[in-house]
Design a protein around this motif. Structure first.
Motif, short mmCIF file in Angstrom:
data_model
loop_
_atom_site.label_atom_id
_atom_site.label_comp_id
_atom_site.label_asym_id
_atom_site.label_seq_id
_atom_site.Cartn_x
_atom_site.Cartn_y
_atom_site.Cartn_z
N THR A 206 0.84 -1.19 0.00
CA THR A 206 0.00 0.00 0.00
C THR A 206 0.87 1.23 0.00
O THR A 206 2.02 1.21 0.43
CB THR A 206 -0.91 0.04 1.24
OG1 THR A 206 -0.08 0.04 2.41
CG2 THR A 206 -1.86 -1.14 1.27
N LYS B 110 -7.82 5.01 -13.67
CA LYS B 110 -8.67 3.82 -13.73
C LYS B 110 -10.10 4.16 -13.33
O LYS B 110 -10.99 3.33 -13.49
CB LYS B 110 -8.12 2.74 -12.79
CG LYS B 110 -6.83 2.09 -13.24
CD LYS B 110 -6.48 0.97 -12.28
CE LYS B 110 -5.22 0.26 -12.74
NZ LYS B 110 -4.85 -0.84 -11.82
N THR C 184 -1.52 0.89 -9.62
CA THR C 184 -2.26 0.95 -8.37
C THR C 184 -3.73 0.73 -8.64
O THR C 184 -4.16 0.57 -9.79
CB THR C 184 -2.07 2.31 -7.68
OG1 THR C 184 -2.81 3.31 -8.40
CG2 THR C 184 -0.60 2.71 -7.64
N GLN C 185 -4.52 0.76 -7.56
CA GLN C 185 -5.97 0.63 -7.74
C GLN C 185 -6.56 1.78 -8.52
O GLN C 185 -7.55 1.62 -9.23
CB GLN C 185 -6.64 0.54 -6.37
CG GLN C 185 -6.40 -0.77 -5.64
CD GLN C 185 -7.03 -0.77 -4.26
OE1 GLN C 185 -7.02 0.25 -3.58
NE2 GLN C 185 -7.59 -1.90 -3.87
N ASP C 186 -5.95 2.98 -8.41
CA ASP C 186 -6.52 4.17 -9.02
C ASP C 186 -5.95 4.51 -10.38
O ASP C 186 -6.64 5.13 -11.20
CB ASP C 186 -6.32 5.37 -8.10
CG ASP C 186 -7.21 5.30 -6.87
OD1 ASP C 186 -8.02 4.36 -6.81
OD2 ASP C 186 -7.08 6.16 -5.99
N SER D 94 -4.97 -2.69 -16.22
CA SER D 94 -3.86 -2.71 -15.29
C SER D 94 -2.60 -3.24 -15.97
O SER D 94 -2.66 -3.83 -17.06
CB SER D 94 -4.18 -3.59 -14.08
OG SER D 94 -5.29 -3.10 -13.39
N LYS E 193 -5.81 -8.01 -9.85
CA LYS E 193 -4.59 -7.95 -9.04
C LYS E 193 -3.89 -9.30 -9.06
O LYS E 193 -4.49 -10.33 -8.85
CB LYS E 193 -4.95 -7.56 -7.61
CG LYS E 193 -3.75 -7.51 -6.70
CD LYS E 193 -4.14 -6.85 -5.40
CE LYS E 193 -5.12 -7.75 -4.66
NZ LYS E 193 -4.51 -8.48 -3.59
N VAL F 25 -4.00 3.59 -1.06
CA VAL F 25 -4.34 2.83 -2.26
C VAL F 25 -3.45 1.60 -2.32
O VAL F 25 -2.35 1.58 -1.77
CB VAL F 25 -4.17 3.67 -3.54
CG1 VAL F 25 -5.16 4.81 -3.57
CG2 VAL F 25 -2.75 4.17 -3.67
N TYR F 26 -3.92 0.58 -2.99
CA TYR F 26 -3.19 -0.67 -3.09
C TYR F 26 -2.28 -0.65 -4.32
O TYR F 26 -2.69 -0.23 -5.40
CB TYR F 26 -4.16 -1.84 -3.19
CG TYR F 26 -3.48 -3.17 -3.10
CD1 TYR F 26 -3.18 -3.75 -1.87
CD2 TYR F 26 -3.10 -3.85 -4.26
CE1 TYR F 26 -2.55 -4.96 -1.79
CE2 TYR F 26 -2.47 -5.06 -4.19
CZ TYR F 26 -2.18 -5.62 -2.95
OH TYR F 26 -1.54 -6.83 -2.88
N ASN G 92 -0.49 -2.73 -7.05
CA ASN G 92 -0.43 -4.05 -7.68
C ASN G 92 1.02 -4.44 -7.95
O ASN G 92 1.45 -5.53 -7.62
CB ASN G 92 -1.23 -4.04 -8.98
CG ASN G 92 -2.72 -3.87 -8.71
OD1 ASN G 92 -3.26 -4.42 -7.76
ND2 ASN G 92 -3.38 -3.07 -9.54
#
Length: 810
Positions: A589, A668, A641-643, A727, A788, A616-617, A619
């Motif tokens: 993160t 994203k 990332t997630q975003d 992603s 992910k 945010v996570y 990847n």
């Protein structure tokens, strides 16, 4: 009445008379001989003595004063030997001439020489002189550039073995002067000897020198540094006393050894006969045109034959910015067969000891050190050990033991050094990365250009072939700028045949390790270098310790690099480097705020700062730079990332230390009121410049104005960021990064590796051959959902290649 005489009685009387006459004659002859010896004017023998001595040494020799002989009972003899008189010789005003090419007329002059000779050994052709006393000797030593010197005598050779053998034991000195002019070593020195008013015990001299050297240490490393050095020495004293032996002087008193290392000079053991100093000396002159001065003491007698009897010595001299002091003993002073000394050194940089000792040492900040020097000096096989020493180098402490071994084809220095508190800035001079002011203090004339970030000071490779080395160094705790995540250091330095290797050079970094194997071949011109580096388990949270937005980061960074280069400076090596650099960030993160700041999402930055900070996570993140002739080409440099997916493309040129990079964010999610735009990183290492791609921003602004003229609500369309929903293929990237090891060609050859490429359709994948100034990234419009992927090994299994190879590519 007649008296009858028998024949036997007559013969007996005759023999008695003969014996009596013989005895009488012997007594008369002995008396006459003794009278002759005691009354003979030995000055009449001077011409013969001068002639024979001049013939023997190949130089004019002359006794210009009186030559006398006296007879005395020997001191120290017992029994009947105490009644055998020894001749005592005395000669005044003696001169020995110099060769014609010298500056001075005489090699040596002597006001007076006195000595006794044992009588009984003369019967076996042994000339034994227990003690010889020299009064006011003056000696002139000269050597020219071509190697001619005046201290080598052409002694007369004999066709048959010499019948007489000379055995000289001790020399007493009473004042004196020595002049040395050596054009080869560039030494011009004057030494004055004088008898001390009263003998000084070695313990007292040790205490005085210790106090004096501590003051000199304060001049080198500051009062606080000298205070810390004293504390280090006291802490090291118990260890020193356990592992070393001290020379026993005169069979009774212990020479200064490890016990004195603690600063307790009075710990020298006092027994029946303490070694004492009887002669003082002082010296002034120049060495390589730099001023040299010093003073010290010697024992009152020099033992030439009794090699088991240590002679006390003390010296304190200064050569330029180097100061050396010692107190201790030597045995067999004619050859320095054994030394046992307490040694202090202070100076501006350790590498300047090369001129004095021939030992190659690194460039350092000002230093001060003290320790115990023991060893044996023999022709071609000397061994010296500087054990349990303590030192301050800049603001760091360095302790340990090193050993010097003389051997062929070059000497070897070995040791283990430990720093309990290491200042990171004290490592800068090793590669010339310190400031110009620091360079001036350590006597370095080269200066770092103001526009260059990579050090330009050259390696002194001519010294690398002077000695071999095998030294281990451990820095247990690192003191550095709070922004640097370095915690400790270990390296194993090996130098052999002019090749310097650090195997490994390992730093503790951000909770992980950065380990390099470095090889610099200084036996070639220019220098050839190979560099292999591994980064393992570097924690994102600790990588930027002063950035608050990284406090909640959880991921790790791993990487590998393989480079080769040529050049005699760090800057030249960087400018000619070839190879590959790979980095990998595992899932974790990271602060959302940090990501939004990178993409200039103005609305979200304001929102996060006002109402909180979410995470945010990650990847994954991957980077692959191919290095060709000092230019780093970012074939892959992306963060998922997630975003968003953020891609960085462009080049870094280490020849001119310039950067031309582009940062491309790919959202994203569906964003309204965004100013997300590509960024650029340009400029030089010394003056980087980060900004917004004004062309892309202007296009959005122009579109907003144009649509606003038609419909005010339509002006919001350019500020709406649609979603890519694509992603990075994290699993595929991680597998490729682990399987495709970085490579480097041999030093001096170009790198031709194609590097890692993003799959087509991935955000940031190259769609065309990039230019030198345009990032090789293009947004994919695929709408496939992201997924992910977390590799089971965390992406930390990168390995360095066993061999380098060339690849054909772009």
């Amino acid at each position: 009445m007649a008296v009858l005489h028998s024949p036997g009685m007559t013969v007996g009387r005759t023999i008695g008379k003969v014996v009596a006459w013989i005895v009488a004659v012997l007594i008369i002859l002995i008396a006459a001989l003794m009278l002759f010896i005691f009354t003979f004017d030995w000055n009449l023998a001077r011409p013969l003595v001068n002639e024979k001595t001049s013939e023997a040494i190949g130089r004019p020799f002359a006794i210009e004063g009186d030559l006398t002989v006296g007879w005395h009972r020997p001191a120290g003899e017992t029994g009947w030997r105490a009644w055998v008189l020894w001749p005592s010789f005395s000669a005044r005003h003696i001169t020995i001439a110099n060769p014609d090419w010298t500056k001075n007329k005489h090699f040596a002059t002597l006001d007076r020489i006195d000595f006794q000779v044992k009588v009984l050994p003369l019967l076996t052709h042994d000339i034994i002189i227990p003690t010889i006393t020299l009064t006011n000797p003056a000696i002139d030593l000269e050597r020219l550039v071509d190697g001619r010197n005046n201290w080598t005598f052409k002694l007369k050779s004999s066709a048959r073995p010499l019948e007489w053998k000379l055995d000289l034991h001790d020399i007493w000195l009473n004042r004196g002067n020595i002049a040395l002019s050596d054009q080869q070593l560039k030494i011009d020195m004057q030494v004055v000897l004088n008898t001390l008013g009263q003998p000084i015990p070695i313990g007292e001299a040790l205490k005085q020198q210790e106090e004096k050297s501590r003051g000199a240490s304060a001049d080198a490393v500051g009062k606080e540094g000298a205070k810390q050095l004293s504390a280090q020495a006291k802490a090291a004293a118990p260890k020193a006393s356990e592992g070393s032996s001290s020379v026993v002087a005169s069979g009774a008193a212990r020479a200064p050894g490890p016990a004195a290392a603690s600063g307790t000079a009075t710990a020298v053991v006092q027994q029946k006969s303490v070694p004492q100093y009887g002669i003082g000396w002082s010296a002034n002159g120049t060495y390589k045109h730099s001023p040299v001065s010093g003073s010290g003491k010697l024992g009152g007698v020099l033992a030439l034959q009794d090699t088991s009897r240590p002679i006390p010595v003390q010296a304190d001299f200064k050569a330029g910015d180097l100061r050396v002091a010692l107190v201790g003993t030597v045995t067999n002073p004619a050859h320095l067969a054994a030394v046992d000394l307490r040694l202090w050194l202070q100076g501006s940089s350790l590498d300047r000891l090369y001129q004095l000792t021939g030992i190659t040492l690194p460039q350092t900040p000002p230093y001060a050190t003290e320790g115990h020097l023991i060893g044996n000096i023999r022709s071609g096989s000397s061994v010296l050990r500087y054990e349990h020493f303590t030192s301050r180098v800049g603001g760091s402490d360095v302790n340990g033991t090193v050993e010097y071994t003389q051997r062929q084809p070059r000497p070897l220095i070995e040791g283990e050094l430990v720093s309990n508190l290491l200042q990171f800035k004290d490592l800068a001079p090793v590669i010339g990365a310190d400031s110009n002011a620091s360079k001036a203090r350590r006597g370095e004339t080269a200066r770092q250009p103001s526009y260059k970030a990579v050090p330009t000071e050259g390696f002194k490779t001519d010294r690398w072939t002077a000695i071999d080395a095998d030294v281990k160094f451990t820095g247990r705790r690192m003191i550095k700028d709070p922004a640097l995540p370095i915690t400790d250091l270990y390296t194993h330095v090996v130098m052999k045949d002019g090749v310097l290797s650090l195997e490994p050079l390992k730093f503790g970094v951000a909770g992980g390790a950065l380990a390099s194997n470095i090889q610099l071949n200084g036996s070639t011109t220019p220098l050839k270098g190979r560099f292999s580096t591994q980064a393992r388990h570097l924690k994102l949270k600790q990588l930027l310790p002063t950035v608050k937005t990284m406090e909640s980061a959880l991921g790790e960074i791993d990487g590998d690099a393989e480079l080769s280069a040529t050049g005699n400076t760090p800057a030249a090596l960087a400018a000619t480097s070839n190879g590959e650099v790979k980095l990998l960030v595992t899932d974790g993160t990271i602060s959302r705020l940090l990501m939004e700041e990178a993409g200039l999402n103005v609305a979200n930055v304001v929102y996060e700062k006002l109402y909180g900070n979410r995470d945010v996570y990650i990847n994954c993140a991957a980077a692959d730079f191919v290095v060709t002739d000092g230019v780093l080409d970012s074939h892959v440099f992306a963060l998922d990332t997630q975003d968003a997916v953020i891609n960085i493309g462009g080049k870094v040129n280490m020849k001119n230390e310039s950067m031309d990079l582009g940062v491309h964010p790919h959202t994203k999610g569906f964003r309204i009121f965004t100013l997300r735009s590509p960024l650029y990183v340009k400029g030089t290492f010394k003056n980087p410049h980060v900004g917004v791609n004004t062309t892309a921003l202007a296009l959005r602004g122009g579109a907003m104005i144009g649509l606003g003229l038609i419909n005010p609500f339509a002006a919001l369309i350019p500020l709406i960021a649609p979603s890519n929903h694509k992603s990075l293929p994290c699993g595929q990237l991680m597998t490729a990064m682990q399987s495709e090891q970085p490579t480097a060609p041999p030093p001096g050859q170009r790198q031709r590796s194609s590097g890692l490429r993003l799959p087509a359709g991935t955000p940031g994948a190259a769609t065309a051959e990039p230019s030198a100034s345009t990032p090789a990234v293009a947004a994919s419009r695929s709408s496939a959902p992201s997924k992910k992927t977390t590799p089971s090994n965390g992406g930390a299994a990168l390995q360095s290649p066993a061999n380098s190879a060339d690849h054909t590519g772009s």
